[in-house]
Structures are given as structure tokens and as C-alpha cells.
Write a protein that holds these residues in place. Structure first.
Motif, mmCIF file in Angstrom:
data_model
loop_
_atom_site.group_PDB
_atom_site.id
_atom_site.type_symbol
_atom_site.label_atom_id
_atom_site.label_comp_id
_atom_site.label_asym_id
_atom_site.label_seq_id
_atom_site.Cartn_x
_atom_site.Cartn_y
_atom_site.Cartn_z
ATOM 1 N N LEU A 172 0.829 -1.128 0.089
ATOM 2 C CA LEU A 172 -0.051 0.006 -0.043
ATOM 3 C C LEU A 172 0.852 1.235 -0.072
ATOM 4 O O LEU A 172 0.487 2.195 -0.559
ATOM 5 C CB LEU A 172 -0.807 0.113 1.208
ATOM 6 C CG LEU A 172 -2.389 -1.038 1.118
ATOM 7 C CD1 LEU A 172 -2.447 -1.023 2.856
ATOM 8 C CD2 LEU A 172 -3.144 -0.568 0.365
ATOM 9 N N VAL A 219 4.174 -0.292 4.367
ATOM 10 C CA VAL A 219 2.528 -0.574 4.863
ATOM 11 C C VAL A 219 2.082 -1.698 3.710
ATOM 12 O O VAL A 219 1.980 -1.562 2.524
ATOM 13 C CB VAL A 219 1.713 0.453 4.888
ATOM 14 C CG1 VAL A 219 0.263 0.121 5.283
ATOM 15 C CG2 VAL A 219 2.626 1.381 5.785
ATOM 16 N N ALA A 254 -4.241 -3.028 7.338
ATOM 17 C CA ALA A 254 -2.911 -2.536 6.754
ATOM 18 C C ALA A 254 -1.670 -3.028 7.734
ATOM 19 O O ALA A 254 -2.168 -2.731 9.011
ATOM 20 C CB ALA A 254 -3.035 -0.933 6.805
ATOM 21 N N GLU A 290 -6.130 -0.097 11.052
ATOM 22 C CA GLU A 290 -7.195 -0.203 10.440
ATOM 23 C C GLU A 290 -6.930 0.240 8.903
ATOM 24 O O GLU A 290 -6.112 1.112 8.594
ATOM 25 C CB GLU A 290 -8.097 1.095 11.000
ATOM 26 C CG GLU A 290 -9.290 1.169 10.420
ATOM 27 C CD GLU A 290 -10.021 2.477 11.028
ATOM 28 O OE1 GLU A 290 -11.302 2.642 10.808
ATOM 29 O OE2 GLU A 290 -9.476 3.163 12.046
ATOM 30 N N LEU A 291 -7.886 -0.087 8.010
ATOM 31 C CA LEU A 291 -7.505 -0.107 6.705
ATOM 32 C C LEU A 291 -8.276 0.988 5.988
ATOM 33 O O LEU A 291 -9.399 1.144 6.381
ATOM 34 C CB LEU A 291 -8.023 -1.514 5.932
ATOM 35 C CG LEU A 291 -7.683 -1.577 4.572
ATOM 36 C CD1 LEU A 291 -6.123 -1.443 3.935
ATOM 37 C CD2 LEU A 291 -8.078 -2.813 3.877
ATOM 38 N N ALA A 292 -7.739 1.909 5.053
ATOM 39 C CA ALA A 292 -8.418 3.019 4.572
ATOM 40 C C ALA A 292 -8.149 2.869 3.123
ATOM 41 O O ALA A 292 -7.193 3.268 2.658
ATOM 42 C CB ALA A 292 -8.119 4.178 5.252
ATOM 43 N N LEU A 338 -5.741 9.848 5.531
ATOM 44 C CA LEU A 338 -6.183 8.701 4.682
ATOM 45 C C LEU A 338 -7.618 8.691 4.315
ATOM 46 O O LEU A 338 -8.482 9.218 5.364
ATOM 47 C CB LEU A 338 -5.951 7.514 5.215
ATOM 48 C CG LEU A 338 -4.367 6.886 5.421
ATOM 49 C CD1 LEU A 338 -4.319 5.732 6.006
ATOM 50 C CD2 LEU A 338 -3.681 6.916 4.183
ATOM 51 N N PHE A 395 -3.636 3.182 -4.645
ATOM 52 C CA PHE A 395 -2.490 3.513 -3.820
ATOM 53 C C PHE A 395 -1.314 2.981 -5.003
ATOM 54 O O PHE A 395 -1.653 1.923 -5.758
ATOM 55 C CB PHE A 395 -2.164 2.218 -2.644
ATOM 56 C CG PHE A 395 -3.078 2.534 -1.551
ATOM 57 C CD1 PHE A 395 -2.549 3.275 -0.642
ATOM 58 C CD2 PHE A 395 -4.376 2.070 -1.544
ATOM 59 C CE1 PHE A 395 -3.303 3.759 0.334
ATOM 60 C CE2 PHE A 395 -4.993 2.422 -0.508
ATOM 61 C CZ PHE A 395 -4.608 3.349 0.549
HETATM 62 N N1 ADE Z 1 -4.064 2.382 7.378
HETATM 63 C C1 ADE Z 1 -2.946 2.588 7.958
HETATM 64 N N2 ADE Z 1 -2.018 2.829 7.125
HETATM 65 C C2 ADE Z 1 -2.496 2.666 5.915
HETATM 66 C C3 ADE Z 1 -2.167 2.849 4.451
HETATM 67 N N3 ADE Z 1 -0.799 3.338 4.233
HETATM 68 N N4 ADE Z 1 -3.034 2.400 3.706
HETATM 69 C C4 ADE Z 1 -4.030 2.113 3.985
HETATM 70 N N5 ADE Z 1 -4.631 1.779 5.022
HETATM 71 C C5 ADE Z 1 -3.854 2.192 6.220
#
Ligand code: ADE
Length: 771
Positions: free
Chosen positions: A462, A470, A483, A534-536, A587, A743
Motif C-alpha cells: 500500500l 505498509v 494495513a 485499520e484499513l483505509a 487517509l 495506492f
Molecule cells: N491504514 C494505515 N496505514 C494505511 C495505509 N498506508 N494505507 C491504507 N490503510 C492504512
């Protein structure tokens, strides 16, 4: 405007077949800094879009102030770069300029005029966009600096100095403009620096400073000899003409000095400096310099201690060491005439000492006392708030033009000293131990140890930066996505970041807000530490803004700035200062909601903290001056963020960090606000970027509400924003829970993987929450 000079620069032949032209254009494009961020296989198609445009001698190719849409490479001939009518550089075949115009409207910051017949290759924004290339660009994060080097550099005893040496050192300090940007070097400070310096002989050919060196702790004054300053070739390639013009390449002779950035913070060296003959230098280390600057703070603490000592409650209850701790935890707040410091009936948590000005105490509408601060008297009020949360018994209203107070709230008081009721019971001579009240953490420890490392499957990269990669990971048992941030333990130890990493983990565990990325688990392996986050999937705000050209979009800026306000509100309520706000650390979720991430520089503080760190474009003036800083630095960065989101560039942008710092020290009022930033938004940015930290909007009475009440936000529903019910201004495309299209990590941004040698200090023993 970016503007670059190729290393070859030779004029190509003019008569070529179309295929050759494309190939030659392709070779040109490969050198352009911005285009290096594209996958290489996209460049041939872009090269095909280039058209030849000819300019006559004296004709302007681009004009300062005009919005540009085209990017140019000089194929033949020469041209002058003029800023405000003055020639500042010349360009030749192979040089290029204006690549930012491929992405956005930005007024050209120079005129480029042909001074012979010039043949250029031109690419328009339209053709760049029609190939969809804006989506394929990978944007490097602007790196944070400082925060590391837990181990103090070795220092040597000071050497004897002749009157001539002293005069040489003083002159060198005075004439180092950078040093004077970061410190107000009065006679006393110059003498103190001179006093601690020691002498070192440097044989010819010795590189005293090596580019990218992580051992960057010393500042040098040359007593005799000469040094050459050089930079590795790879940093010059694709460098803009502006960077090239400002790169400090040259020589340093007797009476000169270098290495001053190392006095400010720990960061790898930017250049190599080699003795070209046998030389002698005077040396000082960063922590010696910082100690000299901190003397002023000791004076301030002494003064605060004086005030605290005069308050009867504290005099009777606190031991001397406790009074000192309290003095260090107290912060300053300034009020204007007729403002109320607090109102009768409201529930307060703060205790105040009046250190300048006068106030009236009003009970049931009647003035019952009038208090005035004098040289030896600091009246105090609100002490009950430290013991319970009862309504205020009276109103305190300012009667002087301004009133300066020191204040402390109940949480801070209890975390630093324990309960005041207990302390009063114990008395200053008592022996009963009064325990400090531990801060409540949001972390529910029962939720840890649930997700096992072996159950995580890596699906792709990512992002990279800071200390490692990451990755997108799936918990195979249930399909949950996260992540996974990986830190190289070798690199962490090499750069002295052990404490920062442990603090990142602890701070992140305290957070529980929809506006801050959550931490689920930590793992510790022989070579790496991992944070499961946590995922974003909506992408980084910085990349999104660049790809979608969202700079200047007001609804978007309001939405993301407001999200940051809630993130800061949460962090500050837990006494956490963030210190690294920038669009790279925001994010977007798959829904388009905003979350703050990367607690690498965040820290729990009571009072002020002293390590200079952050991202240079976002540095507040008190960080640069090493005066000690607090929550107000975050509000400064919010002003910078607002400016950047609305204009496309940060307000103090410059080619080098030192030039940024010089601009920051001149202040926000010397910055030209572009048209987009006039009116209410300018007022808010200036209210946040006040040179005096205590004058920044949220630091004054009213606190964060002062930002929410800004005219720029009129009509904005803060309650909808807080409850996550506000419609997002931009919805990223996320097709599945594994969609990584938002990403585009660049492996070249990855920090070096340093093999780990355990220093056996046990620094990482409390890191893991699961195996
Ligand atoms: N959560 C924390 N870091 C992240 C990243 N780089 N990309 C997506 N989700 C994330």
C-alpha cells in the motif's frame, strides 16, 4: 514551476525521422523529475504526444504570472530565465520547464525567453490527461525530520582558545545566516557556544560530513584550512533549476562554518564536506546547543515556580519538587479586556494564576473583589476546579487591556502530581505517598492477542516511507482486511528511534476516534516490528489531490480540515500532541471519510516538550527556535494544511528546509495569499498561524470552538461531520475490499533494510500484543 537541466545538455540534430524523434523525446522524458513517477512503459505513448514548437529570438516561451497548460523541453537553442524582469539563469538544449502545468493551473513563477532561435518539444496538459497519466503518477511523501537519536553524541572537553580564536568563532556564528534563523544568537549565547567548543585536526581528504550519514550531530567552525562541499550525482539528476541554483555547493574556508542543520534536529546529512588540505575545526554537538537555548526556558520555569510558590494552597500542600513539576506543566493563556476567564455557574476544570493585568471577581452580578498582578503578587482563582467539578462560584472578568494567566487543568494536575485533596491532606511535610492518577487509555486490553500474525496473508504493497512498508493483509480465518505497517528494527536502532517507536505504539493504543486510524495488534519478530492498523482503501489525501487535481476545491478542503479538527480534539483531550500533520498523513476510507494516521512523532505531554521534529513545510516557528512547544504546533499545521489544500502549495514553500525556516520566521503576514485564499479562509489561516502560540485560535478562550465558529465554516454542519452523516465531497472508487487501485507505492521510497543487532537493552520487550 519545475525547471530542469539535463547533465548531457548537447544539442540534438534537427533532421530526424519521426520514429527517431519519438525515441529522442522518450530519452528526454526519462530525465524529467515529475515523469519519473510514472511507470516507464507509459512514456513512449506520451513521447508521441510531443509536438515541435519554434520560438524566435526575444520571444517569450512562457510568461511569469500566467497560468500554464504546457510542458516544454528545449531541443535546440538557448533561453533566459527571468524573474521580475531580471535574468536568473540560462537554459540550453536538454533543459526542460513547466512540468507542473501538466497537472494543474499554477501561475508560472518565471518568464522564459528565447535568446536565439529555439526549437522546443511541447506536451499539453490535455494530451497528458487524455492518456490518464495523472492516475498513474506515484507521489513521494514529504519526509518528517527529527525525533530520533535517543543516544547523545559524544562530546569532548572544551579546548583553550586565544582571543583570535574567540573572535573567529564569534564572527563565524554571526555570519552563518542559517544559524541566525534557528537561534537568536545574542552575546551570551555566542559566548556559551564558544565556551563549549573543542578543537579537532582534520587530515587532507577526510570527509567530516558524509551525505546521507545518520551520524549527524555536530556543527563545525573552520579555524584553518579549507573544505569542499559536494553532493552525490544522483541527487542532481532531474533536479529542478531552482534546486540546482540553491544547492550550497562550493568551499568553506577559515572563518566559515557548516553543519548547522544538525543543531536543530537529527536528520541525515544533505551533503559531503571534505577537507581539501590539512585543516583545523572547532566543534559543538546538538545537545550542547539545545542546552544553551534551553537556559531561557529554565528562567521561565523559575519564574513560574515563583508564582506557584506564592499560592497558599500549593505552598501548604506541595513539596518543592512537586511545585517545580507543576510549574513546568502550567501553560499560558492570554485574555483581552472585558473577556471573562470563567463565568459563575459554569463547570470548570482549570485553575488560573494571574501573572499580568487585572480582573474583577463578580458574584451574583455584584463585584466582590478586584485583583491585580504585580511583580511580587500573582493572584489565583479557580482552585476548587482541581478538586471537583463543581460550578464556578463567581465570574472573573478582565479589566486591563490584556491579562496573562498561567493555567493547569485537573487531568494534567492529577497525572503529574495526584489528587489535590490527597495532597492537601498529606501536606508539604507529610510522608504519605499520593499516587499519580493514571491516564485512562481507550485500549481495552481484552481485545488484544486476538489476531495472530500467522493468520495474516499479505496481498500487496500500500505504501512505503518512514521506516518501512505498509501492506494490505487479510486475516484468512474470516476475511477481515487490515494495513500492516512493518518497521525494520535495524533501521530503528541505527537512527536512534527506539523511544519514538515505542511511543508511537503507546499513543496509538490510547486513541479511539473515527477520525484517527485504529491500531489492532502489534507483533515483534527477530528483524521487524509490526503494527496492524485499520484499513483505509480510498488512498492518501496527498496522492488523491495530485491525481484528481483537487487543490483549491473548497468543499473538499472544509471536509478534510474539519475531520482533522476532530482528530486533534480527540488527541489533545488525551494530552497527545501529533506534530506531523500533512496531506500525506490523512487517509481516505473506501467511503471517502478522512482519518489521521502515523503517530511516529506523536507524544503525550504535560506542559512543553523540546525535540524539534515534524515536516519542514509544516514547522511552527517555536519548533525552529527550539523554545519548547505544545499543542499549539498542531494548530499551526492546521493553518498550513488549509493553505496547501486551497492553493496547491504550502505557504512557506522553498527549495531547502533552511529557506523554509527563514520564511516561517518572517511570519504568515509576509506570505502572498493567492486569490483562492482571500477573505474568510485567509482570516482563519492567519488565526491559526499566529507567530505567538498562545494567540492561535484554539489556544485562546473558547478553545477549538473558535475554529468551528470561523466564518469560513459558516453553514458547515459540525454535528453531521462528527456523526459521520455528512455527505462526502469526494467518493473514491473502491471496487472491492481488496482493491488497491488508489495506492501506488514506489519501492524506491523504501528505507534501507538494516540487519538487526540486538543492543540487549530490552527496548522492544513490551511491544507485542499478540504473536
Ligand atoms: N491504514 C494505515 N496505514 C494505511 C495505509 N498506508 N494505507 C491504507 N490503510 C492504512
Amino acid at each position: 514551476m519545475g525547471c530542469g537541466q539535463s547533465k548531457e545538455g548537447g544539442a540534438p540534430a534537427t533532421c530526424e525521422s519521426k520514429a527517431n524523434v519519438d525515441e529522442q523525446t522518450y530519452m528526454f522524458l526519462c530525465k524529467v523529475k515529475l515523469l519519473k513517477r510514472l511507470p516507464k512503459d507509459e512514456l513512449p505513448a506520451l513521447a508521441k504526444q510531443a509536438t515541435e514548437v519554434e520560438f524566435k529570438p526575444g520571444q517569450s516561451i512562457i510568461t511569469q504570472g500566467e497560468d500554464g497548460h504546457d510542458f516544454f523541453m528545449i531541443k535546440k537553442g538557448t533561453a533566459d530565465v527571468e524573474i521580475n524582469g531580471k535574468k536568473v539563469a540560462s537554459l540550453k538544449a536538454g533543459d526542460y520547464f513547466g512540468e507542473n502545468a501538466l497537472l494543474r493551473n499554477e501561475p508560472r513563477n518565471a518568464t522564459i525567453k528565447a535568446n536565439s532561435q529555439v526549437i522546443t518539444l511541447k506536451i499539453t496538459r490535455q494530451s497528458f490527461m487524455s492518456l490518464g497519466l495523472q492516475d498513474k503518477l506515484e507521489f513521494a511523501k514529504r519526509g518528517a525530520v527529527g525525533g530520533g537519536a535517543a543516544v547523545q553524541a559524544e562530546v569532548k572537553p572544551p579546548c583553550a582558545k586565544s582571543d583570535g580564536d574567540i573572535a573567529l568563532i564569534k564572527k563565524a556564528l554571526q555570519s552563518n545566516a542559517n544559524l541566525n534563523t534557528i537561534a537568536n544568537l545574542d552575546e551570551g549565547r555566542m559566548k556559551a557556544m564558544c565556551d563549549v567548543m573543542w578543537k579537532e585536526e582534520v587530515p587532507q581528504g577526510t570527509a567530516l560530513i558524509k551525505q546521507n550519514d545518520l551520524q549527524a550531530d555536530y556543527f563545525y567552525v573552520v579555524q584553518s584550512g579549507s573544505f569542499a562541499v559536494s553532493k552525490a550525482e544522483d541527487t542532481k539528476e532531474g533536479q529542478s533549476a531552482e534546486d540546482a541554483a540553491t544547492a550550497q555547493l562550493g568551499t568553506v574556508e577559515a572563518g566559515g562554518s557548516f553543519g548547522e542543520l544538525a543543531l536543530l534536529y537529527f536528520a541525515p546529512r544533505a551533503a559531503t564536506i571534505t577537507a581539501t588540505e590539512k585543516s583545523v575545526v572547532f566543534v559543538t554537538a546538538r545537545h550542547q546547543f539545545k542546552e544553551i537555548l534551553l537556559k531561557a526556558n529554565e528562567e521561565e520555569t523559575k519564574q513560574n515556580l515563583n508564582y506557584v510558590g506564592r499560592c497558599e494552597v500549593f505552598e501548604a500542600a506541595l513539596k518543592d519538587s512537586e511545585k517545580k513539576e507543576l510549574a513546568m506543566a502550567m501553560l499560558e493563556m492570554t485574555f483581552s479586556k472585558d473577556e471573562t476567564i470563567f463565568e459563575q455557574g459554569e463547570v470548570g476544570t482549570q485553575f488560573f494564576l494571574l501573572i499580568e493585568g487585572s480582573v474583577n471577581v463578580i458574584k451574583d452580578g455584584k463585584e466582590v473583589a478586584s485583583l491585580k498582578a504585580t511583580a511580587d503578587k500573582a493572584p489565583y482563582f479557580g482552585e476548587k476546579a482541581l478538586e471537583n467539578k463543581e460550578p464556578r462560584a463567581a465570574t472573573v472578568k478582565v479589566t486591563s487591556n490584556t491579562a496573562r494567566t498561567l493555567f493547569v487543568d485537573q487531568d494534567t494536575f492529577e497525572a503529574v502530581l495526584g489528587s489535590l485533596t490527597e495532597l492537601v491532606k498529606r501536606g508539604k511535610d507529610g510522608t504519605t505517598v499520593v499516587s499519580k492518577v493514571p491516564r485512562k487509555t481507550a485500549a481495552d486490553t481484552k481485545r488484544f492477542g486476538v489476531i495472530k500474525f500467522k493468520d495474516l496473508k499479505k496481498l500487496g504493497l500500500l505504501g512505503c516511507g518512514g521506516f518501512g512498508a505498509v501492506e494490505l493483509v487479510e486475516e484468512t480465518k474470516n476475511g477481515n482486511m487490515y494495513a500492516l505497517k512493518q518497521l525494520s528494527k535495524g533501521f530503528v536502532v541505527k537512527s536512534g528511534m527506539q523511544q519514538s517507536v515505542m511511543s508511537e505504539k503507546n499513543v496509538q493504543l490510547m486513541c479511539d476516534s473515527p477520525f484517527v486510524v485504529k491500531l489492532y495488534e502489534n507483533y515483534n519478530s527477530p528483524e521487524h516490528l509490526y503494527l496492524l492498523l485499520e484499513l483505509a482503501l480510498g488512498g492518501e489525501l496527498y496522492a488523491t489531490y495530485n491525481k484528481r487535481n483537487m487543490w483549491g476545491n473548497e468543499p473538499c478542503a472544509k471536509f478534510y480540515v474539519a475531520g482533522t479538527v476532530f482528530a486533534f480534539e480527540h488527541l489533545h483531550s488525551k494530552k497527545i500532541v501529533f506534530r506531523d500533520l500533512k496531506p500525506e498523513n490523512l487517509l481516505l476510507t473506501d467511503q471517502g471519510r478522512v482519518k489521521l494516521t502515523d503517530m511516529g512523532l506523536a507524544k503525550v505531554i504535560f506542559g512543553k516538550t523540546y525535540t524539534t521534529c515534524g515536516t519542514p513545510d509544516y514547522f511552527a516557528p517555536e519548533l525552529i527556535a527550539s523554545k519548547g512547544h505544545g499543542f499549539a504546533v498542531d494548530w499551526w499545521t492546521l493553518g498550513v494544511l488549509t493553505f496547501e489544500l486551497m492553493s496547491g502549495h504550502p505557504p512557506f514553500e522553498s527549495a531547502t528546509p533552511m529557506q523554509i525556516y527563514a520564511k516561517v520566521q518572517k511570519g504568515i503576514n509576509t506570505v502572498t495569499f493567492p486569490k483562492k485564499l482571500k477573505g474568510d479562509v485567509e482570516v482563519m489561516v492567519k488565526g491559526l498561524c499566529h507567530a505567538n502560540p498562545t494567540e492561535r485560535l484554539p489556544m485562546k478562550k473558547g478553545g477549538i470552538q473558535n475554529v468551528k465558529n470561523q466564518k469560513w465554516f459558516s453553514g458547515f454542519s459540525w454535528s453531521d461531520m462528527e456523526s459521520l452523516s455528512m455527505k462526502v465531497p469526494y467518493a473514491p472508487t473502491v471496487k472491492s475490499k481488496k482493491d488497491m487501485k488508489n495506492f501506488s507505492a514506489n519501492k524506491e521510497d523504501m528505507p534501507p533494510q538494516v540487519p538487526y543487532k540486538d543492543p540487549k537493552t530490552g527496548w522492544d520487550k513490551d511491544f507485542a500484543t499478540s504473536d
